[in-house]
Design an enzyme around this catalytic site. Sequence first.
Site, PDB file in Angstrom:
ATOM      1  N   GLU A   1       0.836  -1.210   0.000  1.00  0.00           N
ATOM      2  CA  GLU A   1       0.000   0.000   0.000  1.00  0.00           C
ATOM      3  C   GLU A   1       0.863   1.248   0.000  1.00  0.00           C
ATOM      4  O   GLU A   1       1.984   1.245   0.539  1.00  0.00           O
ATOM      5  CB  GLU A   1      -0.931   0.062   1.229  1.00  0.00           C
ATOM      6  CG  GLU A   1      -2.219  -0.724   1.089  1.00  0.00           C
ATOM      7  CD  GLU A   1      -2.106  -2.127   1.619  1.00  0.00           C
ATOM      8  OE1 GLU A   1      -3.092  -2.889   1.511  1.00  0.00           O
ATOM      9  OE2 GLU A   1      -1.027  -2.485   2.139  1.00  0.00           O
ATOM     10  N   THR A   2       0.322   2.302  -0.595  1.00  0.00           N
ATOM     11  CA  THR A   2       0.921   3.631  -0.539  1.00  0.00           C
ATOM     12  C   THR A   2      -0.136   4.599  -0.033  1.00  0.00           C
ATOM     13  O   THR A   2      -1.283   4.572  -0.495  1.00  0.00           O
ATOM     14  CB  THR A   2       1.442   4.076  -1.912  1.00  0.00           C
ATOM     15  OG1 THR A   2       2.485   3.178  -2.341  1.00  0.00           O
ATOM     16  CG2 THR A   2       1.995   5.497  -1.862  1.00  0.00           C
TER      17      THR A   2
END
Length: 299
Positions: free
Chosen positions: A47-48
């Site tokens: 995830e970012t």
Amino acid sequence: MKKIQVYHVDAFTDQIFGGNAAGVVPEAMGLNEHDMQKIARELNLSETAFLFPSNDENYDYVVRYFTPSSEVDFCGHATIGLSWVMAMAYGWLEKAPQIRLKTNIGVVPVEWSMQQNKLNSVVMTQVAPKTKQFEVDKEEICRVVGINPRDIDDKYPIRLAYTGNWHLLIPVKDSKAIDASVPILEELKDLNLKWNITTTHLFSFNSFDERYKIYTRDFAPAVGIAEDPVTGAANGALAGYLVLENILDSKTDHEFTIAQGHATGRPGEVAIKIIAGKANPTIKVGGKAVISIHGTINL
């Protein structure tokens, strides 16, 4: 050309290359969904997190989370990572005792835990936990997840649990059986999409180390992640499940540590605190972090 500041942060660990790596874009102003998805795909982390400034006095930033393939409503380890960046690189440690994040599931406050006047860990309060029944043939779910049906721990129920995303929780007798799991990812993906499940989370009270109350592994092919090394959202949902399903006393506070990531070579520790409440328990999930990379993306 626009230069976008970006960080790689290893969350739920104090060792570089341990825990779970998250991307953090602290100044995402002007980025649209297409930009964010492409940046998340380029970073290729589970995830970012993208932060946008807030004009609302009830929260400090708006946060959106993207995997390499899609947006998700909430991500625990990326929240730990972004909070660490904001505390250490953006001065929030001196500004306030916490940072308040507006996510797709509501406001998530993150507090600083200090030790000898230094940041020791960050602790997020997750949204109210929920559980619900999951009707599935045990033999079939074991086949898809890749464990022997004899390794299911029948003392505890298979359930869906939530503190922001829905997770399928599967109790297993010991950590060795969890490590032996080899899921059929395409079939697990189809199962998770059918039931709107973000991840499938295996857990056991029989850990490999007495320092840890629980050992877990987490698979998330429905959002483009084969295995997530250390998960704040799923372990927070697990903590809520333990109380809501009367596995732990709902009238008592609880504190313990969960181990995860060892099967992927990225060991991490998740600190859990459950505060008893009349309506719902409060679930707090904490951890350390390490900034491993800081650079720019030329957009």
